[in-house]
Scaffold this motif. Structure first.
Motif, PDB file in Angstrom:
ATOM      1  N   SER A  89      -4.645  21.509  27.810  1.00 25.83           N
ATOM      2  CA  SER A  89      -5.936  21.469  28.612  1.00 25.83           C
ATOM      3  C   SER A  89      -6.617  20.148  27.970  1.00 25.83           C
ATOM      4  CB  SER A  89      -6.629  22.589  28.194  1.00 25.83           C
ATOM      5  OG  SER A  89      -6.807  22.694  26.925  1.00 25.83           O
ATOM      6  N   ALA A 135      -0.315  26.405  27.138  1.00 23.85           N
ATOM      7  CA  ALA A 135      -1.086  25.682  28.164  1.00 23.85           C
ATOM      8  C   ALA A 135      -1.526  24.545  27.618  1.00 23.85           C
ATOM      9  CB  ALA A 135      -2.249  26.596  28.755  1.00 23.85           C
ATOM     10  N   SER A 159       3.687  32.022  26.469  1.00 25.46           N
ATOM     11  CA  SER A 159       3.172  30.903  27.410  1.00 25.46           C
ATOM     12  C   SER A 159       2.417  29.901  26.639  1.00 25.46           C
ATOM     13  CB  SER A 159       2.246  31.599  28.414  1.00 25.46           C
ATOM     14  OG  SER A 159       1.722  30.593  29.352  1.00 25.46           O
ATOM     15  N   ASP A 210       5.440  28.928  31.452  1.00 27.49           N
ATOM     16  CA  ASP A 210       5.251  30.525  31.453  1.00 27.49           C
ATOM     17  C   ASP A 210       6.049  31.110  30.184  1.00 27.49           C
ATOM     18  OD1 ASP A 210       3.744  30.575  33.685  1.00 27.49           O
ATOM     19  OD2 ASP A 210       5.590  30.348  34.984  1.00 27.49           O
ATOM     20  N   LEU A 251       1.285  24.178  32.517  1.00 25.66           N
ATOM     21  CA  LEU A 251       1.317  25.377  32.026  1.00 25.66           C
ATOM     22  C   LEU A 251       2.951  25.673  31.885  1.00 25.66           C
ATOM     23  CD1 LEU A 251      -0.326  28.283  31.169  1.00 25.66           C
ATOM     24  CD2 LEU A 251       0.184  28.605  33.583  1.00 25.66           C
ATOM     25  N   HIS A 263       0.152  38.803  32.431  1.00 28.79           N
ATOM     26  CA  HIS A 263      -0.641  38.825  33.604  1.00 28.79           C
ATOM     27  C   HIS A 263      -1.947  38.109  33.262  1.00 28.79           C
ATOM     28  CE1 HIS A 263       2.143  41.190  35.622  1.00 28.79           C
ATOM     29  NE2 HIS A 263       2.295  42.103  34.756  1.00 28.79           N
ATOM     30  N   THR A 264      -2.096  37.063  33.534  1.00 31.63           N
ATOM     31  CA  THR A 264      -3.581  36.260  33.272  1.00 31.63           C
ATOM     32  C   THR A 264      -3.990  35.376  34.705  1.00 31.63           C
ATOM     33  OG1 THR A 264      -2.438  34.112  32.576  1.00 31.63           O
ATOM     34  CG2 THR A 264      -2.608  35.741  31.024  1.00 31.63           C
ATOM     35  N   ASN A 265      -4.933  35.255  34.623  1.00 35.62           N
ATOM     36  CA  ASN A 265      -5.502  34.369  35.600  1.00 35.62           C
ATOM     37  C   ASN A 265      -5.363  32.614  35.757  1.00 35.62           C
ATOM     38  OD1 ASN A 265      -6.320  36.479  37.455  1.00 35.62           O
ATOM     39  ND2 ASN A 265      -8.468  36.498  36.137  1.00 35.62           N
ATOM     40  N   ILE A 266      -4.844  32.394  34.495  1.00 37.15           N
ATOM     41  CA  ILE A 266      -5.102  30.878  34.264  1.00 37.15           C
ATOM     42  C   ILE A 266      -3.740  30.275  35.181  1.00 37.15           C
ATOM     43  CG2 ILE A 266      -4.083  29.388  32.501  1.00 37.15           C
ATOM     44  CD1 ILE A 266      -5.349  31.142  30.606  1.00 37.15           C
ATOM     45  N   ARG A 267      -4.094  29.073  35.865  1.00 36.53           N
ATOM     46  CA  ARG A 267      -3.181  28.355  36.369  1.00 36.53           C
ATOM     47  C   ARG A 267      -3.624  26.777  36.534  1.00 36.53           C
ATOM     48  NH1 ARG A 267      -1.820  32.563  36.810  1.00 36.53           N
ATOM     49  NH2 ARG A 267      -1.297  33.866  38.474  1.00 36.53           N
ATOM     50  N   THR A 268      -2.580  26.038  36.644  1.00 37.77           N
ATOM     51  CA  THR A 268      -3.004  24.669  36.537  1.00 37.77           C
ATOM     52  C   THR A 268      -4.141  24.422  37.330  1.00 37.77           C
ATOM     53  OG1 THR A 268      -0.504  23.852  36.345  1.00 37.77           O
ATOM     54  CG2 THR A 268      -2.168  22.242  36.920  1.00 37.77           C
ATOM     55  N   THR A 272      -7.164  25.499  36.197  1.00 38.21           N
ATOM     56  CA  THR A 272      -8.202  26.598  35.872  1.00 38.21           C
ATOM     57  C   THR A 272      -9.169  25.741  35.021  1.00 38.21           C
ATOM     58  OG1 THR A 272      -6.737  28.327  36.155  1.00 38.21           O
ATOM     59  CG2 THR A 272      -8.595  28.656  34.833  1.00 38.21           C
TER      60      THR A 272
END
Length: 273
Positions: free
Chosen positions: A119, A117, A115, A133, A131, A139-144, A146
């Protein structure tokens, strides 16, 4: 498609790609001036462009008439002229760091399978704006959108290492208030400085199984023409398939991507390695 048609198409395509050799040859002089970053005498400039001085001089005369090159009266050295400067300024004004970075980030994700990202430094700190994928479940909590912890993530530490110290001091306080002590994890000033020095030493920031267990990452900075950090490229993957060595495959891939985007934005001094 017949062989004749295919051959005809290849010829047409080649004609479309064919340029004017004299323009390309003369352009090497402009590229050499830009690469050296300083006024140069004719002999040295011609050598840098892999050209004989006698051949280089007529090009420089024409470039001078167009304002692409100027010749210093006192030394006779050649340097980029006002037209070249103006063209460069127009290009820089039109550049959008995120837009320039997207194709490189997408290619990084495709080549590594991990993945990626992008920033920027937002009102609340390091913020994910794009982001890509991984090709496998990650499994992360990162989203556009964040906002990343400044001290607790590779992305945050990467920005902190290159932004003004005063800004970082204030942002660290906001980080703790916004995320809470359990997530922000306050760190001693001495430890923070050691982490930031590590980022500057290696040219990338690293996270290993933290803040998300089983996920590792490298974050590389992107600089603009003035040397200011404008963007971050973070490569993330599962621990068991991610090379965490500072000089390993993943670190070098992230760093190379950041360096290439920096070059697109006019940054000249970044070195990969």
């Amino acid at each position: 498609m017949s062989e004749l048609e295919n051959e005809s198409g290849d010829v047409a395509s080649e004609k479309e790609r064919r340029g004017i050799q004299s323009v390309e040859a003369g352009g090497q002089l402009l590229l050499a001036l830009g690469a050296q970053g300083r006024p140069m005498p004719l002999k040295e400039l011609a050598k840098a462009a892999d050209m004989a001085p006698g051949k280089a001089h007529p090009y420089l005369v024409s470039f001078t008439k167009l304002g692409l090159v100027t010749q210093e009266a006192s030394t006779g050295y050649y340097w980029l002229g006002p037209t070249a400067m103006q063209l460069g300024l127009v290009t820089l004004r039109m550049l959008n760091p995120v837009r320039e970075a997207i194709p490189f980030a997408e290619n990084l994700a495709r080549e590594t399978g991990h993945s990626v990202a992008l920033s920027v430094w937002g009102n609340q700190g390091p913020t994910i704006v794009f982001l890509f994928d991984a090709i496998y479940p990650l499994h992360t909590n990162i989203r556009t959108g964040t906002v990343m912890s400044l001290a607790g993530t590779a992305t945050g530490r990467m920005f902190a290492a290159y932004l003004p110290a005063k800004l970082i001091e204030e942002s660290l306080l906001e980080d703790e208030r916004r995320l809470g002590p359990d997530i922000a994890k306050p760190t001693e000033p001495g430890n923070l400085q050691a982490m930031f020095n590590e980022v500057r030493k290696h040219g990338v920031s690293r996270s290993v199984n933290n803040p998300t267990p089983g996920v590792c990452s490298f974050a590389a900075p992107v600089f603009d023409y003035s040397g200011n950090i404008v963007l971050g490229v973070t490569l993330m993957g599962r621990s068991r398939s991610f090379d965490i060595a500072w000089d390993g495959t993943q670190a070098q891939a992230a760093k190379a991507c950041g360096a290439e985007v920096s070059r697109r934005l006019g940054h000249q001094s970044l070195r990969v390695g």
